[in-house]
Scaffold this motif. Structure first.
Motif, PDB file in Angstrom:
ATOM      1  N   GLY A  50       0.821  -1.266   0.090  1.00  0.00           N
ATOM      2  CA  GLY A  50       0.120   0.021  -0.148  1.00  0.00           C
ATOM      3  C   GLY A  50       0.912   1.230   0.216  1.00  0.00           C
ATOM      4  O   GLY A  50       2.225   1.304   0.353  1.00  0.00           O
ATOM      5  N   PRO A  51       0.366   2.468  -0.531  1.00  0.00           N
ATOM      6  CA  PRO A  51       1.211   3.562  -0.629  1.00  0.00           C
ATOM      7  C   PRO A  51       1.591   4.190   0.787  1.00  0.00           C
ATOM      8  O   PRO A  51       0.874   4.031   1.766  1.00  0.00           O
ATOM      9  CB  PRO A  51       0.282   4.584  -1.550  1.00  0.00           C
ATOM     10  CG  PRO A  51      -1.067   4.029  -1.120  1.00  0.00           C
ATOM     11  CD  PRO A  51      -0.984   2.723  -0.931  1.00  0.00           C
ATOM     12  N   LEU A  52       2.546   4.968   0.918  1.00  0.00           N
ATOM     13  CA  LEU A  52       2.843   5.980   1.935  1.00  0.00           C
ATOM     14  C   LEU A  52       1.731   6.765   2.121  1.00  0.00           C
ATOM     15  O   LEU A  52       0.825   7.382   1.166  1.00  0.00           O
ATOM     16  CB  LEU A  52       3.916   6.579   1.804  1.00  0.00           C
ATOM     17  CG  LEU A  52       5.281   6.034   2.245  1.00  0.00           C
ATOM     18  CD1 LEU A  52       5.881   4.806   1.201  1.00  0.00           C
ATOM     19  CD2 LEU A  52       6.501   6.987   2.598  1.00  0.00           C
ATOM     20  N   SER A  53       1.286   7.162   3.553  1.00  0.00           N
ATOM     21  CA  SER A  53       0.387   8.086   3.676  1.00  0.00           C
ATOM     22  C   SER A  53       1.450   9.597   3.616  1.00  0.00           C
ATOM     23  O   SER A  53       1.411  10.413   4.739  1.00  0.00           O
ATOM     24  CB  SER A  53      -0.130   8.185   5.147  1.00  0.00           C
ATOM     25  OG  SER A  53      -0.668   6.850   5.321  1.00  0.00           O
ATOM     26  N   ILE A  54       1.386   9.986   2.249  1.00  0.00           N
ATOM     27  CA  ILE A  54       2.330  11.014   2.116  1.00  0.00           C
ATOM     28  C   ILE A  54       1.477  12.432   2.517  1.00  0.00           C
ATOM     29  O   ILE A  54       2.329  13.151   2.987  1.00  0.00           O
ATOM     30  CB  ILE A  54       2.545  11.176   0.356  1.00  0.00           C
ATOM     31  CG1 ILE A  54       3.400   9.965   0.004  1.00  0.00           C
ATOM     32  CG2 ILE A  54       3.258  12.482   0.118  1.00  0.00           C
ATOM     33  CD1 ILE A  54       3.325   9.876  -1.443  1.00  0.00           C
ATOM     34  N   CYS A  55       0.261  12.558   2.280  1.00  0.00           N
ATOM     35  CA  CYS A  55      -0.370  13.588   2.643  1.00  0.00           C
ATOM     36  C   CYS A  55      -0.590  13.880   4.310  1.00  0.00           C
ATOM     37  O   CYS A  55      -0.387  15.030   4.670  1.00  0.00           O
ATOM     38  CB  CYS A  55      -1.997  13.418   2.347  1.00  0.00           C
ATOM     39  SG  CYS A  55      -3.172  14.864   2.753  1.00  0.00           S
ATOM     40  N   ARG A  56      -0.713  12.637   5.019  1.00  0.00           N
ATOM     41  CA  ARG A  56      -0.849  12.869   6.525  1.00  0.00           C
ATOM     42  C   ARG A  56       0.543  13.037   7.080  1.00  0.00           C
ATOM     43  O   ARG A  56       0.765  13.914   7.787  1.00  0.00           O
ATOM     44  CB  ARG A  56      -1.550  11.580   6.885  1.00  0.00           C
ATOM     45  CG  ARG A  56      -2.702  11.580   6.812  1.00  0.00           C
ATOM     46  CD  ARG A  56      -3.479  10.281   7.169  1.00  0.00           C
ATOM     47  NE  ARG A  56      -4.791   9.923   7.249  1.00  0.00           N
ATOM     48  CZ  ARG A  56      -5.481   9.062   6.714  1.00  0.00           C
ATOM     49  NH1 ARG A  56      -4.760   7.939   5.945  1.00  0.00           N
ATOM     50  NH2 ARG A  56      -6.807   9.034   6.638  1.00  0.00           N
ATOM     51  N   LEU A  57       1.506  12.602   6.025  1.00  0.00           N
ATOM     52  CA  LEU A  57       2.877  13.017   6.708  1.00  0.00           C
ATOM     53  C   LEU A  57       3.157  14.600   6.613  1.00  0.00           C
ATOM     54  O   LEU A  57       4.221  15.030   7.207  1.00  0.00           O
ATOM     55  CB  LEU A  57       3.948  12.176   5.910  1.00  0.00           C
ATOM     56  CG  LEU A  57       3.988  10.796   6.574  1.00  0.00           C
ATOM     57  CD1 LEU A  57       5.093   9.981   5.387  1.00  0.00           C
ATOM     58  CD2 LEU A  57       4.326  10.587   7.762  1.00  0.00           C
ATOM     59  N   LYS A  58       2.614  15.136   5.595  1.00  0.00           N
ATOM     60  CA  LYS A  58       3.002  16.656   5.350  1.00  0.00           C
ATOM     61  C   LYS A  58       2.259  17.242   6.568  1.00  0.00           C
ATOM     62  O   LYS A  58       2.666  18.149   6.956  1.00  0.00           O
ATOM     63  CB  LYS A  58       2.094  16.814   4.140  1.00  0.00           C
ATOM     64  CG  LYS A  58       2.571  18.437   3.723  1.00  0.00           C
ATOM     65  CD  LYS A  58       1.800  18.668   2.409  1.00  0.00           C
ATOM     66  CE  LYS A  58       1.911  17.920   1.142  1.00  0.00           C
ATOM     67  NZ  LYS A  58       0.943  17.049   0.594  1.00  0.00           N
ATOM     68  N   ARG A  59       1.080  16.741   6.930  1.00  0.00           N
ATOM     69  CA  ARG A  59       0.230  17.401   8.029  1.00  0.00           C
ATOM     70  C   ARG A  59       1.299  17.234   9.302  1.00  0.00           C
ATOM     71  O   ARG A  59       1.469  18.074  10.189  1.00  0.00           O
ATOM     72  CB  ARG A  59      -1.125  16.892   8.491  1.00  0.00           C
ATOM     73  CG  ARG A  59      -1.614  17.465   9.640  1.00  0.00           C
ATOM     74  CD  ARG A  59      -3.181  16.676   9.677  1.00  0.00           C
ATOM     75  NE  ARG A  59      -3.709  17.352  10.683  1.00  0.00           N
ATOM     76  CZ  ARG A  59      -4.879  16.942  11.370  1.00  0.00           C
ATOM     77  NH1 ARG A  59      -5.269  15.532  11.002  1.00  0.00           N
ATOM     78  NH2 ARG A  59      -5.485  17.412  12.459  1.00  0.00           N
ATOM     79  N   ALA A  60       1.722  15.840   9.598  1.00  0.00           N
ATOM     80  CA  ALA A  60       2.527  15.638  10.711  1.00  0.00           C
ATOM     81  C   ALA A  60       3.873  16.569  10.848  1.00  0.00           C
ATOM     82  O   ALA A  60       4.094  17.091  11.982  1.00  0.00           O
ATOM     83  CB  ALA A  60       3.120  14.207  10.750  1.00  0.00           C
ATOM     84  N   ALA A  61       4.417  16.935   9.762  1.00  0.00           N
ATOM     85  CA  ALA A  61       5.348  17.924  10.011  1.00  0.00           C
ATOM     86  C   ALA A  61       4.911  19.258  10.228  1.00  0.00           C
ATOM     87  O   ALA A  61       5.575  20.145  10.958  1.00  0.00           O
ATOM     88  CB  ALA A  61       6.390  17.861   8.536  1.00  0.00           C
TER      89      ALA A  61
ATOM     90  N   ASP B 181       5.353  -2.988   6.599  1.00  0.00           N
ATOM     91  CA  ASP B 181       3.922  -2.986   7.080  1.00  0.00           C
ATOM     92  C   ASP B 181       2.930  -2.469   6.082  1.00  0.00           C
ATOM     93  O   ASP B 181       3.290  -1.827   4.987  1.00  0.00           O
ATOM     94  CB  ASP B 181       3.973  -2.081   8.345  1.00  0.00           C
ATOM     95  CG  ASP B 181       4.979  -2.988   9.364  1.00  0.00           C
ATOM     96  OD1 ASP B 181       4.959  -4.307   9.249  1.00  0.00           O
ATOM     97  OD2 ASP B 181       5.031  -2.280  10.305  1.00  0.00           O
ATOM     98  N   GLU B 182       1.802  -2.533   6.765  1.00  0.00           N
ATOM     99  CA  GLU B 182       0.638  -1.972   5.801  1.00  0.00           C
ATOM    100  C   GLU B 182       0.854  -0.207   6.340  1.00  0.00           C
ATOM    101  O   GLU B 182       1.473   0.037   7.211  1.00  0.00           O
ATOM    102  CB  GLU B 182      -0.544  -2.405   6.396  1.00  0.00           C
ATOM    103  CG  GLU B 182      -0.931  -3.949   6.125  1.00  0.00           C
ATOM    104  CD  GLU B 182      -1.222  -4.377   4.798  1.00  0.00           C
ATOM    105  OE1 GLU B 182      -1.927  -3.276   4.216  1.00  0.00           O
ATOM    106  OE2 GLU B 182      -0.922  -5.197   4.257  1.00  0.00           O
ATOM    107  N   PRO B 183       0.029   0.425   5.520  1.00  0.00           N
ATOM    108  CA  PRO B 183       0.245   1.911   5.637  1.00  0.00           C
ATOM    109  C   PRO B 183      -0.391   2.166   7.304  1.00  0.00           C
ATOM    110  O   PRO B 183      -1.288   1.504   7.725  1.00  0.00           O
ATOM    111  CB  PRO B 183      -0.601   2.715   4.707  1.00  0.00           C
ATOM    112  CG  PRO B 183      -0.645   1.504   3.379  1.00  0.00           C
ATOM    113  CD  PRO B 183      -0.458   0.288   4.050  1.00  0.00           C
TER     114      PRO B 183
END
Length: 707
Positions: A281-292, A653-655
């Protein structure tokens, strides 16, 4: 030190090989097992040379330079060894090159064409080893392998992964994996270094990964090319993995001024392009932007460009994502910007088209204020002025006061289809419904609600209706669920909140209530068997016999599209009704008036509107006499670590899923229900990145005709 190679005097550093000295000086010596980023092994013998006129021939890649030496790569002894080596390689190599993915850029093909060699003196022995196409992302065609070992050395020396090795098989020596397990079972990082250094078409990207019409770089790093704003995703993910939140946010802010907003609501095209879609499954790219972004301290502010004032003035109509983005970059280029906004608050669709549970006012207010603060800098007056409550319908009239005008009014006119019954009381436009809710003046939909449409806006309406007390909410759309434009997670979360989906249904009629004449009483839809476009590009719908369905309803919300509402009075050339015609430079039919965002493209995405704002800022700056360069360097460039090592724990792992409130709790109000990733969650999720961009840091070997 100085030496002579094929009659040319060259200089070389002490300890360099003759091959490196020759290639650095532009003197070509054939070679195949040597790669610019790998240590030489001297195995292929194609780089054979004769030193000081004496035999026997020796490999140039393993012969160190010395002062005054004379090298002849064309000596008969060298040519004989080289020709025999190439003939032996070709004797077991497929003769048909045209079907190979490396055709035209194959180093082996280039080499034997240069040498004019064929395997005519040897009995050709075809190796019938089956191609291994069982692994995601990488295909290994053993018949094209020449056992140069470059892939093994890249895996070991460059990346420190050590998955590939030489294998002794009944068919002879070949490159493989110990135990015959899959790449994933062996611990492959799928970094693609083996693909990049392979000189033939033996190890290649899996067929279908590369898209036609896309550059090699974009195919190698598809997440970055899939992002409309082309944010350097692998770069900021490396900083997230290391817990460097300010650096990660700085990378994002080099391309967009709304990192936390996008981290909350972006349609994340990048994730659809992520190569990990073929793994777990893909990385949670969008949520990682928010995390930063939520952990950002603003260190990047010291690096904003803030050019000297130019004395030029720009008017922008609409304070949505396109208009505010253009305002930011134009102000940083030294222009004074006035943004006219019809509503009482800035934000456009970000504020009035997206529910508060996805994007609360405080997040948007904070990022808009950041734009105002950063652009003001140490100037006496702010460079960006936002005038809310001022609707401007004549951009040409502003030209007497401003040097350029940008139209970015968005799409706030909801579409109502001419379905029988569309004029009944209780029929609502999506734009009116969502705007009213965000203004704190929600429409009363306490009853049965049917939403027509299959995009994220339709689900915004449906989930807003749930929170406003609807007794039931149904979503009906023409598309089958597999091709709906709404995101899967949006549909899943809505289903948890009680929203029912009816996919692949045509809208037949909105039926009048028997108890309340003139008011909606039901929605009749019909199951679609097939939907396509005929030869004249007209839509054709084939219905399922007996597939009619009537859904009781008190309210029907149209969420099937929206369009600009003020453009018809602007005196600009329009297309497809109210959309402003703009060229590649965002110029309209009126000189000095530009247009960007949804008013030009139709409703697409926030990130798409932001990129439209960037492009229009570049064009306007050029129009005003600037160079059009709006780029900002908010973080020093760094060379990524090449040796990434063995797979870390959790790599397969899964996303990572964020923590969120249960459906029964979250559907009771408009509070944000999804928590940002914790530091450990974000670092773990970012560590799943394949770091595809590392392939682009490897040196591309030059073919002989490039010397």
């Amino acid at each position: 030190m100085k030496l002579t190679i094929d009659g040319t005097e060259v200089e070389a550093r002490e300890g360099a090989s003759v091959l490196d000295a020759a290639l650095d000086a532009g003197v070509f010596i054939p070679h195949i097992c040597k790669h610019p980023d790998l240590e030489a092994v001297g195995g292929c013998r194609l780089c054979s040379i004769v030193v000081d006129g004496e035999g026997p021939a020796v490999p140039a890649c393993k012969t160190p330079v010395r002062e005054g030496m004379v090298v002849d790569s064309h000596a008969k002894a060298a040519e004989d060894v080289r020709r025999m080596a190439m003939e032996l390689i070709l004797a077991t190599h497929p003769s048909d090159c045209t079907g190979c993915p490396k055709y035209g850029v194959c180093e082996l093909q280039s080499m034997y064409q240069y040498l004019g060699v064929s395997p005519t003196r040897w009995r050709c022995r075809a190796r019938t080893v089956a191609t291994d196409d069982t692994n995601p992302l990488i295909t290994h065609m053993f018949t094209r392998c020449i056992r140069c070992g470059r892939c093994v050395r890249a895996c070991r020396e460059l990346r420190g992964v050590g998955v590939l090795d030489y294998q002794r098989t009944p068919e002879g020596i070949r490159i493989g994996i110990d135990g015959g397990v899959s790449l994933e079972e062996a611990g492959c990082r799928f970094c693609g270094a083996c693909v990049e250094v392979c000189p033939t078409g033996s190890i290649v990207d899996t067929l279908g990964l590369a898209k036609e019409g896309r550059s090699r770089e974009d195919n190698v790093v598809p997440c970055r090319s899939g992002c409309p704003a082309h944010i350097d995703i692998p770069r900021y993910l490396r900083h997230v993995k290391n817990g460097e939140w300010e650096k990660a946010t700085a990378v994002v802010r080099e391309r967009v001024p709304f990192p936390e907003t996008l981290g909350s609501i972006c349609t994340h095209n990048c994730q659809g392009e992520c190569k990990r879609n073929h793994l777990e499954g893909p990385l949670s790219i969008c949520r990682l932007k928010r995390a930063a972004a939520v952990r950002d301290t603003g260190e990047w502010r010291r690096r904003t460009r803030h050019d000297a004032l130019t004395g030029k003035r720009v008017a922008i109509l609409g304070a949505g994502p396109a208009g505010l983005t253009a305002a930011y970059y134009l102000a940083e280029k030294g222009h004074h910007v006035v943004v006219f906004e019809a509503e009482q608050k800035a934000g456009g669709q970000l504020r009035y088209g997206i529910p508060a549970y996805r994007l609360p006012d405080e997040v948007l207010d904070r990022e808009i204020q950041t734009i105002l603060d950063v652009t003001q800098g140490d100037d006496a007056e702010p460079r960006v002025e936002i005038r809310c409550g001022e609707r401007v319908c004549d951009p040409k009239a502003l030209k007497s006061e401003f040097d350029a005008v940008l139209v970015s009014v968005g799409t706030f006119d909801g579409t109502v289809l001419p379905t029988p019954g569309h004029d009944l009381e209780g029929v609502i436009r999506n734009t009116d419904f969502l705007k009213a809710a965000r203004k704190g003046e929600p429409m009363d939909v306490r009853g049965r609600v049917v939403v027509l449409g299959g995009g994220n806006v339709a689900y915004d309406c449906a989930r807003t209706a749930v929170r406003l007390g609807a007794t039931s909410v149904d979503v009906c759309c023409l598309e089958a669920e597999a091709v709906m434009t709404s995101t899967p997670e949006e549909r899943e979360e809505a289903a948890e909140e009680g929203v029912t989906l009816h996919d692949a249904y045509a809208f037949t009629s909105i039926d009048e209530s028997a108890e309340r004449p003139g008011h909606v009483g039901a929605m009749t839809v019909h199951k679609i068997a097939k939907f396509y476009f005929d030869e004249q590009h007209r839509p054709v719908t084939e219905l399922v016999e007996g597939g009619e369905l009537t859904i009781p309803a008190d309210y029907v919300i149209f969420a099937v599209g929206q369009k600009p509402e003020d453009t018809r009075d602007m005196g600009l050339e329009l297309t497809h009704g109210p959309y402003v015609v703009a060229d590649a430079e965002h110029r309209t039919s009126e000189d000095g008036v530009f247009a960007a965002g949804d008013a030009v493209t139709g409703t697409k995405s926030v990130i798409g509107a932001i990129e439209g704002g960037r492009e229009s800022a570049e064009a306007i700056d050029r129009f005003l006499g600037g160079d059009g360069d709006i780029s900002e360097v908010l973080l020093d460039a760094e060379v990524p670590v090449q040796r990434i090592g063995k797979v870390p724990a959790g790599f397969y792992d899964e996303p990572t899923e964020p923590k969120m409130e249960p459906a029964q709790e979250r559907k009771a109000d408009f509070r944000p229900y999804e928590c940002p990733f914790s530091e450990s969650e974000a670092e773990h999720e970012a560590s799943r990145c394949l770091q595809c961009d590392l392939r682009l840091t490897l040196t591309r070997p030059r073919l002989w005709n490039e010397y």
